[in-house]
Design a protein around this motif. Sequence first.
Motif, PDB file in Angstrom:
ATOM      1  N   TYR A   1       0.897  -1.380   0.100  1.00  0.00           N
ATOM      2  CA  TYR A   1      -0.119   0.087  -0.150  1.00  0.00           C
ATOM      3  C   TYR A   1       0.845   1.384  -0.005  1.00  0.00           C
ATOM      4  CZ  TYR A   1      -3.877   2.900   2.142  1.00  0.00           C
ATOM      5  OH  TYR A   1      -4.752   4.063   2.085  1.00  0.00           O
ATOM      6  N   PHE A   2       0.615   2.287  -0.746  1.00  0.00           N
ATOM      7  CA  PHE A   2       1.388   3.432  -0.824  1.00  0.00           C
ATOM      8  C   PHE A   2       0.518   4.792  -1.171  1.00  0.00           C
ATOM      9  CE2 PHE A   2       1.214   3.116  -5.249  1.00  0.00           C
ATOM     10  CZ  PHE A   2       1.799   4.350  -5.914  1.00  0.00           C
ATOM     11  N   TYR A   3       1.143   5.989  -0.715  1.00  0.00           N
ATOM     12  CA  TYR A   3       0.649   6.981  -1.155  1.00  0.00           C
ATOM     13  C   TYR A   3       1.128   7.557  -2.637  1.00  0.00           C
ATOM     14  CZ  TYR A   3      -0.505  12.154  -1.074  1.00  0.00           C
ATOM     15  OH  TYR A   3      -0.905  13.301  -1.378  1.00  0.00           O
TER      16      TYR A   3
ATOM     17  N   GLU B   1      -4.119   7.532  -1.708  1.00  0.00           N
ATOM     18  CA  GLU B   1      -3.605   6.247  -0.983  1.00  0.00           C
ATOM     19  C   GLU B   1      -4.315   5.015  -1.764  1.00  0.00           C
ATOM     20  OE1 GLU B   1      -3.945   6.349   3.391  1.00  0.00           O
ATOM     21  OE2 GLU B   1      -3.399   8.242   3.412  1.00  0.00           O
TER      22      GLU B   1
ATOM     23  N   GLN C   1       0.517   8.363  13.690  1.00  0.00           N
ATOM     24  CA  GLN C   1      -0.372   9.674  13.108  1.00  0.00           C
ATOM     25  C   GLN C   1      -0.632  10.517  14.441  1.00  0.00           C
ATOM     26  OE1 GLN C   1      -1.456  10.267   9.667  1.00  0.00           O
ATOM     27  NE2 GLN C   1      -1.311  12.113  10.745  1.00  0.00           N
TER      28      GLN C   1
ATOM     29  N   ARG D   1       1.361  12.909   6.762  1.00  0.00           N
ATOM     30  CA  ARG D   1       0.538  11.722   6.603  1.00  0.00           C
ATOM     31  C   ARG D   1       1.192  10.585   6.814  1.00  0.00           C
ATOM     32  NH1 ARG D   1      -3.504  10.841   2.133  1.00  0.00           N
ATOM     33  NH2 ARG D   1      -3.167  13.143   1.544  1.00  0.00           N
TER      34      ARG D   1
ATOM     35  N   ILE E   1       1.761   6.763   6.363  1.00  0.00           N
ATOM     36  CA  ILE E   1       1.377   5.302   5.674  1.00  0.00           C
ATOM     37  C   ILE E   1       1.984   4.142   6.258  1.00  0.00           C
ATOM     38  CG2 ILE E   1       1.750   4.362   3.258  1.00  0.00           C
ATOM     39  CD1 ILE E   1      -0.241   6.807   3.280  1.00  0.00           C
TER      40      ILE E   1
ATOM     41  N   PRO F   1       2.572   0.522   5.073  1.00  0.00           N
ATOM     42  CA  PRO F   1       2.624  -0.357   3.809  1.00  0.00           C
ATOM     43  C   PRO F   1       2.192  -1.745   3.883  1.00  0.00           C
ATOM     44  CG  PRO F   1       4.667   1.128   4.076  1.00  0.00           C
ATOM     45  CD  PRO F   1       4.067   1.034   5.144  1.00  0.00           C
TER      46      PRO F   1
ATOM     47  N   THR G   1      -0.781  -2.413   5.068  1.00  0.00           N
ATOM     48  CA  THR G   1      -2.104  -2.435   4.649  1.00  0.00           C
ATOM     49  C   THR G   1      -2.463  -3.141   3.572  1.00  0.00           C
ATOM     50  OG1 THR G   1      -2.091   0.110   5.773  1.00  0.00           O
ATOM     51  CG2 THR G   1      -4.202  -0.851   4.384  1.00  0.00           C
TER      52      THR G   1
ATOM     53  N   TYR H   1       4.764  11.382   5.392  1.00  0.00           N
ATOM     54  CA  TYR H   1       4.827  12.447   4.504  1.00  0.00           C
ATOM     55  C   TYR H   1       4.673  13.870   5.483  1.00  0.00           C
ATOM     56  CZ  TYR H   1       4.323   9.005   0.710  1.00  0.00           C
ATOM     57  OH  TYR H   1       4.870   7.789  -0.137  1.00  0.00           O
TER      58      TYR H   1
ATOM     59  N   GLY I   1       7.871   8.030   1.705  1.00  0.00           N
ATOM     60  CA  GLY I   1       7.628   9.172   2.079  1.00  0.00           C
ATOM     61  C   GLY I   1       8.922  10.081   2.607  1.00  0.00           C
TER      62      GLY I   1
ATOM     63  N   THR J   1      -1.641   3.997  12.785  1.00  0.00           N
ATOM     64  CA  THR J   1      -1.952   5.325  12.606  1.00  0.00           C
ATOM     65  C   THR J   1      -2.287   6.156  13.590  1.00  0.00           C
ATOM     66  OG1 THR J   1      -4.124   4.823  11.439  1.00  0.00           O
ATOM     67  CG2 THR J   1      -2.143   5.255   9.971  1.00  0.00           C
TER      68      THR J   1
END
Length: 420
Positions: A90-92, A99, A269, A282, A284, A286, A288, A305, A346, A360
Amino acid sequence: MSALKDTTLTVNGREYRLPDAPVVVICLDGSEPAYIEEAIKAGRAPNLAKMLRTGMNRIAQCVIPSFTNPNNLSILTGRPPKVHGIAGNYFYDRTSGEEVMMNDARFLRAPTIFAAFHDAGAKVAVVTAKDKLRTLLGKGLDFASGRAIAFSAEKADQATRAANGIDDVLAFVGKPLPDVYSADLSEFVFAAGVKLLDTFRPDLMYLSTTDYVQHKAAPGSPKANDFYAMFDHYVGQLDAAGCVLAITADHGMNDKHRANGEPDVLYLQDLFDEWTGKGNARVILPITDPYVAHHGALGSFATVYLPEGADQAALLERLRKTDGVELALDSAAACERFELPPDRVGDIVVIGTRSKVFGTSAARHDFSGLTEPLRSHGGISEQGVPLLVNRKTDWPADRALRNFDIFDVALNHVVQIAIA
């Protein structure tokens, strides 16, 4: 077996010999080396014990982050994520500002070994537990050729000849569609592999499992030993069929919980909301993916990020002083050390200690699927994985070994025709 014209093939800058016997590589998801060792000690894995005695038995290092997608793609391309581009599950996406899951084949930046061998005339087969990997690992295969098969156990009932190179998979394997949250999902992969080796006779075959059991059960536990006893049964069948059989893992696994059984979580987060203002940074994770009952989206690797103007050096220093943080690096340092693609990482990379996972915000995680104390992965502490081959090899004992060297080992370094 196919009649292949050439003797070697170069893929992503690495040279591979074309096989004169079927080569089967298994990625045993989440298989901490102790799982196999404990199953052997318990007398539950005689075929694996034989491999350890008479074949190759090494510990290799997996890709960081020690997650499923980056490691499976490294294994199938023979290269780290900076080459193939898959840096997590998973990434932004900075380009779209979204996302997203990194399941789509459009994110893959390098050809797979299987696509290259298929283009050279080889017969190839890929069977994955989860469908999230099947689309990535099957990229570049022409299913109309009759020389390529790729399907997942999860969606075996939906496989078609046009999209997967095979139909009626349930009848072919002789098993019902397995539950995605079960050991049966991996067993379906093994059973399919045995059947394909017997009937399709591929030059190369890749079998990738799920780590559902490893997330739930520690090495040596009854549930874990039952799984490895099942696996050992299929190892025996594959070995008896005369293939070169090579086994590794995408990552290891460790306990990530407190003494009371609750997940040992650092909510990044929430931390960055406190440090930089709510919603400005943000975080993230990964790890996920759609299968949150495995791990609750909690792993030991995160990327952050930062908002424009943030004092990155000061934030890194605060992270490094935070309990549970093993490593905090800026993007450039992390990408150099772990061979990651900079545009998919990020501004900061954070890696947890052996028992710590990252979340998060506390309010965003659902732990209802975690019916046992959490076991997870993602950090450096899960980097050591087994690498076994059922035949002797000439890989130097003092040469470093990565899990994505496994096709190099199996195709270029086997020196014994069969196990004595």
